[in-house]
Design an enzyme around this catalytic site. Structure first.
Site, PDB file in Angstrom:
ATOM      1  N   GLY A 213       0.837  -1.199   0.000  1.00 15.44           N
ATOM      2  CA  GLY A 213       0.000   0.000   0.000  1.00 15.44           C
ATOM      3  C   GLY A 213       0.863   1.237   0.000  1.00 15.44           C
ATOM      4  N   ASN A 214       0.273   2.384   0.249  1.00 15.05           N
ATOM      5  CA  ASN A 214       1.058   3.622   0.307  1.00 15.05           C
ATOM      6  C   ASN A 214       0.449   4.577   1.325  1.00 15.05           C
ATOM      7  OD1 ASN A 214      -0.923   5.380  -1.123  1.00 15.05           O
ATOM      8  ND2 ASN A 214      -0.551   3.878  -2.750  1.00 15.05           N
TER       9      ASN A 214
END
Ligand code: CTP
Length: 406
Positions: A213-214
């Site tokens: 993810g980020n």
């Protein structure tokens, strides 16, 4: 989901007061048009106005609870909460009796109590028989309300109920709405326009418990969606992983992976005039997601496959009259050059480039960067709220759409 809930600026909440004139039915249209312009409306009718338009109608049209007295639904319709929440109190129609009660500062029903308890601007739209409007009692009351800072519209002149005619007609909806827009500082630039916004980060599953993810919070995309609503657009948000938000009036499609976001954009973009790709799409995903949890000694290497570039794909799908806005997150010194190249390569009309070095901007309410335009323009933003960038993007979309649609 992570971080603090996303709060949006004020400016959309209207209390629509309705008093007992035959023009009450015309206020149903006023309510609808207010909603078209992105306002959220709570209707507060006087008890006797319900003889003209009933509670069920107001509830169905506004989608909210309706009360006339401070004693009703007292758990959720407190006059103080209503008064605080209101960005504008619009009273339409206002009868001679209501105007007189307001002038006296009375608080004998939910509407007058709310007006008294609120600091919001008040716009009064009178409608009554000419004799009542011209009566010096009414004239003095109106003068008093104006002196106190309330806006009282002049009624229209023309045919009234029955055979009479003269001054006292309820003004056209358009005149009322234009006054509301002026008082609330709204522009209606994107009225009758459909805008699609992606927001947040995507999650690419490694196995049932882990993902790539980020750090995106979704704040920038949601700010764009909010400002689009405020400009009167019909807004669809394709939301990946974001901080918690509630954005009344927008349609929200939840997605998790880049592939799901791509599918949603491909399906929705043709139905919209503008796409704002504010999402932080993961550039790559595990080539083989595992259905079983991977044991840690097998985790040294994860093979990745690049995801499709959604923005570039939208750039290819784009038809005449559609606008595409991209974002770029850069960390290098030559970020402006890279962003200009990205704007052209992805066939975007505008691109906002921000510098995300050292984790700045992600998850924050502020941003610094440049808004680049395909015709060579560039606008700089230095430590501004993400809503300022959102406003600039919406303004540019409006102007460009005006240009391409003649
Ligand atoms: N974007 C996209 N699909 C992807 C990756 C990015 O639609 N698979 C979009 C983002 O929503 C954003 C823009 O592309 O609007 C820029 O993303 P960014 O990661 O900054 O640039 P990339 O094109 O991925 O290029 P690079 O990582 O090489 O800088």
């Amino acid at each position: 989901m992570a971080g603090a809930p996303i709060l949006f600026p004020r400016g959309r909440e209207v209390v629509l007061g309705v008093s007992a004139g035959i023009a009450a039915y015309k206020s149903c249209d006023v309510l609808r048009r207010l909603q078209d312009h992105g306002f959220l409306v709570t209707v507060v009718p006087t008890e006797s106005s319900l003889n003209f338009v009933g509670k069920a109608t107001w509830q169905a049209l506004s989608g909210r609870n309706v009360a006339t007295s401070v004693w009703e639904n007292s758990s959720d319709v407190s006059h103080v909460a209503l008064a605080d929440k209101a960005d504008l109190i619009l009273i339409a129609p206002a009868t001679a009796d209501l105007i007189s009660r307001l002038a006296q500062g009375r608080a004998d029903d939910l509407l007058t109590t709310t007006v008294l308890a609120s600091n919001a601007p008040v716009l009064i739209v009178p409608a009554m028989h000419p004799n009542m409007w011209l009566n010096s009692a009414t004239a003095q009351n109106v003068q008093l309300l104006r002196q106190r800072g309330m806006t009282v519209l002049e009624p229209d002149t023309g045919r009234l109920t029955g055979k009479d005619s003269g001054i006292g007609r309820f003004p056209e909806t358009a005149r009322i709405i234009s006054e509301v827009l002026q008082i609330t500082n709204s522009d209606a630039k994107l009225l009758n326009t459909k805008v699609l916004v992606t927001a947040g980060g995507t999650r690419e599953p490694i196995d049932p418990v882990r993902y790539i993810g980020n750090r995106s919070s979704g704040r920038q995309g949601l700010a764009v969606a909010y400002e689009a609503l405020r400009s009167g657009a019909e807004v669809t948000v394709i939301a990946g992983d974001t901080d918690y938000f509630e954005l009344e009036g927008a349609r929200v499609i939840k997605v998790e992976t880049a592939a799901e976001m791509l599918d949603a954009v491909v399906q929705e973009f043709p139905l919209n005039q503008a796409l704002v790709m504010a999402a932080a799409v993961a550039d790559a995903k595990p080539t083989q997601g595992s259905v079983e949890k991977i044991k840690k000694d097998e985790l040294q290497q994860i093979e990745l496959t690049l995801n499709s570039d959604i923005l570039a794909q939208a750039g290819k799908m784009k038809k005449a009259g559609q606008i595409v806005v991209g974002f770029a997150a850069e960390t290098g010194l030559n970020s402006l050059e890279l962003a200009k190249e990205k704007l052209n390569r992805k066939n975007a009309d505008f691109l906002y480039v921000n510098n995300v070095a050292n984790g700045a901007i992600f998850g924050s309410q502020d941003t610094s960067g440049y808004l680049l335009s395909s015709d060579g323009g560039q606008e700089a933003f230095e430590a501004v709220d993400k809503h300022d960038v959102a406003k600039a993007i919406i303004k540019r979309i409006g102007t460009r759409l005006e240009r391409v649609n003649g």
